[in-house]
Design a protein around this motif. Structure first.
Motif, short mmCIF file in Angstrom:
data_model
loop_
_atom_site.label_atom_id
_atom_site.label_comp_id
_atom_site.label_asym_id
_atom_site.label_seq_id
_atom_site.Cartn_x
_atom_site.Cartn_y
_atom_site.Cartn_z
N GLN A 1 -29.96 26.05 26.92
CA GLN A 1 -28.83 26.63 26.20
C GLN A 1 -29.41 27.53 25.12
O GLN A 1 -30.50 27.29 24.60
CB GLN A 1 -27.96 25.52 25.57
N TYR B 1 -23.29 34.58 29.59
CA TYR B 1 -22.38 33.43 29.53
C TYR B 1 -20.97 33.84 29.95
O TYR B 1 -20.59 35.01 29.90
CB TYR B 1 -22.36 32.85 28.11
N TYR C 1 -24.18 24.16 32.34
CA TYR C 1 -22.72 24.06 32.38
C TYR C 1 -22.33 23.04 31.32
O TYR C 1 -22.90 21.94 31.24
CB TYR C 1 -22.23 23.60 33.75
N ARG D 1 -19.36 34.02 19.62
CA ARG D 1 -18.97 34.39 20.99
C ARG D 1 -17.44 34.56 21.10
O ARG D 1 -16.84 34.20 22.09
CB ARG D 1 -19.48 33.36 21.99
N ALA E 1 -29.56 35.76 27.28
CA ALA E 1 -28.55 34.85 27.81
C ALA E 1 -27.35 35.62 28.31
O ALA E 1 -26.96 36.65 27.73
CB ALA E 1 -28.11 33.84 26.74
N GLN F 1 -18.08 26.42 29.83
CA GLN F 1 -19.03 27.54 29.76
C GLN F 1 -20.07 27.42 30.86
O GLN F 1 -20.62 26.35 31.11
CB GLN F 1 -19.75 27.58 28.42
N TYR F 2 -20.35 28.55 31.49
CA TYR F 2 -21.50 28.72 32.39
C TYR F 2 -22.47 29.68 31.69
O TYR F 2 -22.06 30.74 31.21
CB TYR F 2 -21.07 29.30 33.73
N GLU F 3 -23.72 29.29 31.65
CA GLU F 3 -24.72 30.13 30.97
C GLU F 3 -26.02 30.14 31.75
O GLU F 3 -26.49 29.10 32.23
CB GLU F 3 -24.98 29.60 29.55
N GLY G 1 -22.41 28.22 22.47
CA GLY G 1 -21.69 27.52 23.52
C GLY G 1 -21.21 26.15 23.08
O GLY G 1 -21.41 25.73 21.94
N ARG H 1 -16.85 36.61 27.66
CA ARG H 1 -18.00 36.86 28.53
C ARG H 1 -18.96 37.79 27.80
O ARG H 1 -18.52 38.67 27.08
CB ARG H 1 -17.55 37.50 29.84
#
Length: 902
Positions: A266, A735, A690, A310, A733, A714-716, A342, A762
């Motif tokens: 992360q 995301y 995730y 974010r 990164a 969140q997907y990163e 995140g 995003r």
């Protein structure tokens, strides 16, 4: 230091090896030829026997393939068999460098030097020694790095750093070849690396007159003469001890364990104290401009620091891992700031999905330390502060630290000024090497002229930035006080089992006895601004937090585990006292006339409002090492949340109009996290994660029930790289965040809400920090973010979220001269860019983008440092946002600082 080398005859060495091998494991057929080769080499080696001395030479380390001089070393050099029990991780509490007649010695201070198992190798011009069962740890528990640049002739750099969670790496870099290094252990000091100068290398490495045996031959590169060193020149050492420059290799926020950043799946950025000092940070929110994806978000009366990460605003932050809300932070009391991007709910409960900020405070030292600082600057700014620490008892079991600061400041906005005071004592008592108790207390008080700023209207960009639209005789009583108490117990049952439990209490009171105005709407004439007069608008916030974590390490076959089992309980109580708000005399924004506003008799709003929340959470996390270059992170959390909202309407005299109404809700969300890190080569980490988040809603449906918690996913994916080994690192990164159950207007009853809203965020982020060359540091960021409404009943789908720039970045670099007459003189400079942002929802107009340039110059000599910081060199006109009000940034500001430490 006089050191005698203790050597053994080959006969004693032969017996010791055979005896150890027979005891440890039966000899295998394939091992016998290897053992015979080693014994043959030893038999050909002439080794003298001398009486034992105080310091024992462990072995000669300058050779590429050193021969074995003890059975212990033979075992260390052999691969560790599977399922071998883990040895104790030795704590190295300090690193020192002393000149010697041969060159320089680097001392790793520890009382358990005999437990260290050291292996070494050569790579290019580097001598590298790994200590796989040790860690660099200050008495406070923080990690650190040692670095010496060009200490002697023929050696360009010596570094001692934590290579991973259980290994110290010592690297000695030669100018033209592998340097000569000898290793000693001392029962009084620890482990000693003796590095020879070029002259000493040339003298000691001359080939003998007779033909040497094969085991005595050295690589050709080690027999070349080296340039001599001028003995009249002093040895100059550049060491980072408690500070770690601009790069911090480890962080705790993401996993609640001290984990290398490169092993965390992360994005996490760390702002160390050195960056705060070099940039002349006086308000902690300015430090977050160095981090990608973070935007400053104004707070109520501009009293505290809030961030949008974010695209999502969060009013809650962490202090040493404990939740606090709307804190007044003293930058001088911080060791570093960790920003986890995140969702973080798996470890900390209810938070927005964008990320969290964790303020890590300074801890007591076991040696006397005294530091003081005085800063003066533009707009009648001055700020003295002190930082002192050390032992209170001769046995160093009781340690203390005290940070305190006072600040008095004017402002570029007319009639605005403020005063703040903070004091933060810390006590640590060490019952033993394995148990310590730490008590922390911090008191902060802020007195400030209340100033929300300017209403979000395009016309305000035509006003001078010093324009004050309230009343100087009334907006002078806003006060905020906070008390923060922490009690933490750390106990280590063994090297593989640790217990950490802590309790925190936070009390905040704001608006004490205050009376102030707030701006309202602009009239149809485009220049008359309505205002509201608020009286007795005080509020109270308190929270209690209890956390207990059990951390265990074990192996299942060849797979390593570090398991965290924890639970926390928190109680939250936010109450606003009865207050009244009257319509007051309006003001002309282009030609303001100040005077006591005449409030109209009609009451605009008055009520009593309280929110109470009990939360109990239990969480489990496993950090798994599948292979040395493949790591897995698994975690999950269950929360039990009982929330109650109490409301009661009051009249203008504070009398109840109706009965108190209680809206209760109960939720049990589950939040998982999974991540994987793959390191194809040592400097590169590829990761995927995730994670989910939740945050309770305070909105109500038409039938009076509470909305379910807002849920985030969140997907990163990303890449972490060490661009320069142990000095310069970077993170890239990408995301995708979705937040669901967002409150939106009920189409069947517009006075209430339903959980049908959704927003997305995003983006791409890039961060880099560390040292490019000795004395040359850099921290930089760049990001692109698209945060928008994806579902709603009233807001247009596709509208951007407020104060969420689509692009932004920063670059700050500093250089300090390392040698010569100008040694200690340094310069710094940087730019901070924020793209345009929407000022409100629905989107009607944008806050313009801006570039702000800063610079600094400083000089350090012995224990003193003087510096000048120039902020907004070009007096760029720019605005920060609270989400509703706009606040112009300060024009050119100059700060001068004098500090000392010893």
């Amino acid at each position: 230091m006089n050191k005698q080398i203790c050597k053994f005859s080959y006969r004693r060495e032969w017996l010791l090896i055979v005896f150890t091998v027979l005891l440890v494991q039966p000899a295998k057929a394939q091992d016998i030829p290897k053992l015979n080769n080693r014994l043959s080499a030893l038999a050909k080696t002439s080794i003298q026997v001398k009486p034992p001395q105080v310091n024992k030479k462990i072995r000669q380390l300058s050779e590429l393939e050193p021969f074995v001089t003890s059975a212990k070393m033979l075992l260390v050099q052999s691969p560790t068999p599977p399922n071998t029990p883990q040895t104790e991780v030795v704590q190295v509490t300090a690193v020192k460098a002393n000149p010697t007649d041969k060159g320089v010695e680097v001392i790793l201070q520890t009382s358990k030097g005999e437990q260290l198992q050291i292996t070494n190798r050569s790579a290019g011009n580097n001598f590298i020694a790994d200590i796989p069962n040790a860690q660099l740890r200050l008495p406070s528990g923080d990690t650190f790095t040692f670095r010496s640049t060009k200490p002697i002739a023929g050696v360009t750099e010596i570094t001692v750093t934590n290579f991973d969670a259980n290994t110290i790496r010592v690297t000695v870099t030669g100018e033209g070849s592998v340097p000569t290094v000898e290793l000693f252990d001392s029962p009084n000091e620890g482990i000693i690396f003796s590095v020879a100068t070029a002259t000493s290398q040339a003298r000691t490495q001359q080939p003998p007159q007779t033909q040497p045996t094969p085991s005595q031959q050295k690589p050709e590169s080690q027999t070349q003469p080296k340039p001599s060193i001028n003995s009249d020149q002093p040895i100059e050492l550049v060491v980072t001890g408690e500070q770690d420059g601009y790069r911090v290799p480890d962080a705790t926020t993401a996993t609640k364990t001290n984990t290398p950043v490169r092993d965390i799946p992360q994005s996490i950025q760390v702002i160390p104290q050195q960056v705060i000092k070099d940039q002349g940070i006086t308000r902690i929110s300015d430090a977050l401009r160095n981090v990608s994806g973070v935007t400053k978000e104004g707070s109520y009366g501009d009293a505290t620091d809030v961030y949008r990460i974010r695209g999502f605003v969060t009013y809650d932050t962490l202090r040493n891992g404990f939740r606090i809300q709307d804190p007044v932070i003293n930058p001088a009391s911080l060791e570093r700031i960790e920003v986890l991007k995140g969702p973080a709910s798996v470890l900390y409960g209810q938070f927005e999905p964008g990320g969290i900020v964790n303020y890590v405070t300074k801890q007591p030292l076991d040696y006397p330390y005294y530091s003081g600082e005085f800063t003066v600057g533009s707009y009648d700014y001055y700020r003295p502060s002190i930082d002192i620490s050390g032992p209170l008892t001769a046995d160093k079991k009781l340690l203390y630290r005290l940070n305190t600061a006072y600040e008095s400041a004017g402002n570029f906005v007319d009639f605005v000024n403020s005063q703040t005071f903070s004091i933060a004592p810390v006590l640590t008592y060490k019952f033993s090497e394995n148990t310590k108790l730490t008590f922390e207390y911090e008191y902060s008080k802020l007195e400030r002229v209340f100033n929300d700023g300017l209403p979000p209207l395009p016309i305000v960009f035509q006003l001078p930035i010093n324009r004050f639209l309230l009343e100087p005789d009334i907006n002078d009583g806003f006060t905020e006080e906070s008390n923060n108490i922490n009690l933490t117990l750390d106990h280590r049952f063994s090297e593989n089992l640790q217990l950490r439990t802590g309790f925190a209490a936070y009390f905040q009171n704001f608006g004490i006895g205050s009376q102030y105005l707030r701006p309202g709407d602009l009239g149809v004439d485009g220049r008359t601004l309505s205002r509201g007069l608020i009286t007795d608008g005080s509020g109270d916030y308190l929270s209690y937090n209890l956390q207990t974590d059990l951390i265990g390490k074990f192996n299942t076959g060849s797979i390593k585990h570090q398991v965290l089992l924890g639970f926390d309980w928190s109680y939250y109580d936010y109450k606003t006292a009865p207050y009244t708000s009257y319509v007051a005399t309006p003001i002309d924004i282009f030609n303001p006339v100040y005077g006591s506003p005449q409030p109209k008799t009609e009451l605009e709003f008055s009520n009593n409002y309280t929110t109470k929340r009990d939360t109990f959470g239990i969480y489990l996390q496993d950090q798994i090492v599948l292979l040395p270059n493949l790591k897995l992170l698994l975690g999950g959390r269950v929360d039990f949340i009982n929330q109650r909202i109490l409301t009661q309407d009051l009249d203008g005299q504070g009398n109840p109009i109706n009965d108190q109404k209680t809206d209760a809700s109960y939720n049990t969300p589950f939040t998982p996290r999974v991540g994987v890190v793959y390191q194809p080569i040592e400097p590169i980490s590829l990761y995927f994660s995730y994670s989910e988040s939740f945050n309770p809603s305070t909105s109500r449906t038409a039938d009076g029930s509470a909305l379910p918690p807002e849920l985030g996913t969140q997907y990163e994916v990303g890449v972490k790289a060490e661009l320069i080994k142990d000095r310069l690192s970077a993170t890239f990164a990408a995301y995708d965040i979705t937040k669901e159950n967002v409150a939106t207007t009920d189409p069947n009853n517009t006075d209430f809400s339903i959980a049908a809203g959704e927003v997305k965020s995003r983006g791409l982020e890039f961060d880099i920090s560390g040292q490019i060359l000795p004395g040359w540091n850099v921290i930089a960021s760049l990001f692109h973010n698209d945060a928008f409404v994806s579902k709603d009943n009233t807001l247009p789908v596709g509208d951007s979220l407020v104060n969420a720039p689509g692009i932004g970045g920063s670059l700050w670099t500093s250089y300090e001269i390392q040698n010569g007459d100008w040694k200690g003189l340094g310069f710094g400079g940087g730019v901070f860019y924020t793209g345009d942002r929407e000022a409100e929802l629905p989107n009607t107009f944008k806050i313009p983008s801006y570039v702000r340039a800063d610079a600094s110059i400083f000089y350090k000599r012995d224990h003193w440092r003087v510096g000048l910081n120039f902020k907004n060199l070009t007096s760029t006109r720019y605005y920060d946002s609270q989400g509703y009000f706009l606040r112009p940034g300060a024009p050119l500001t100059v700060l001068g600082t004098v500090s000392f430490e010893f």
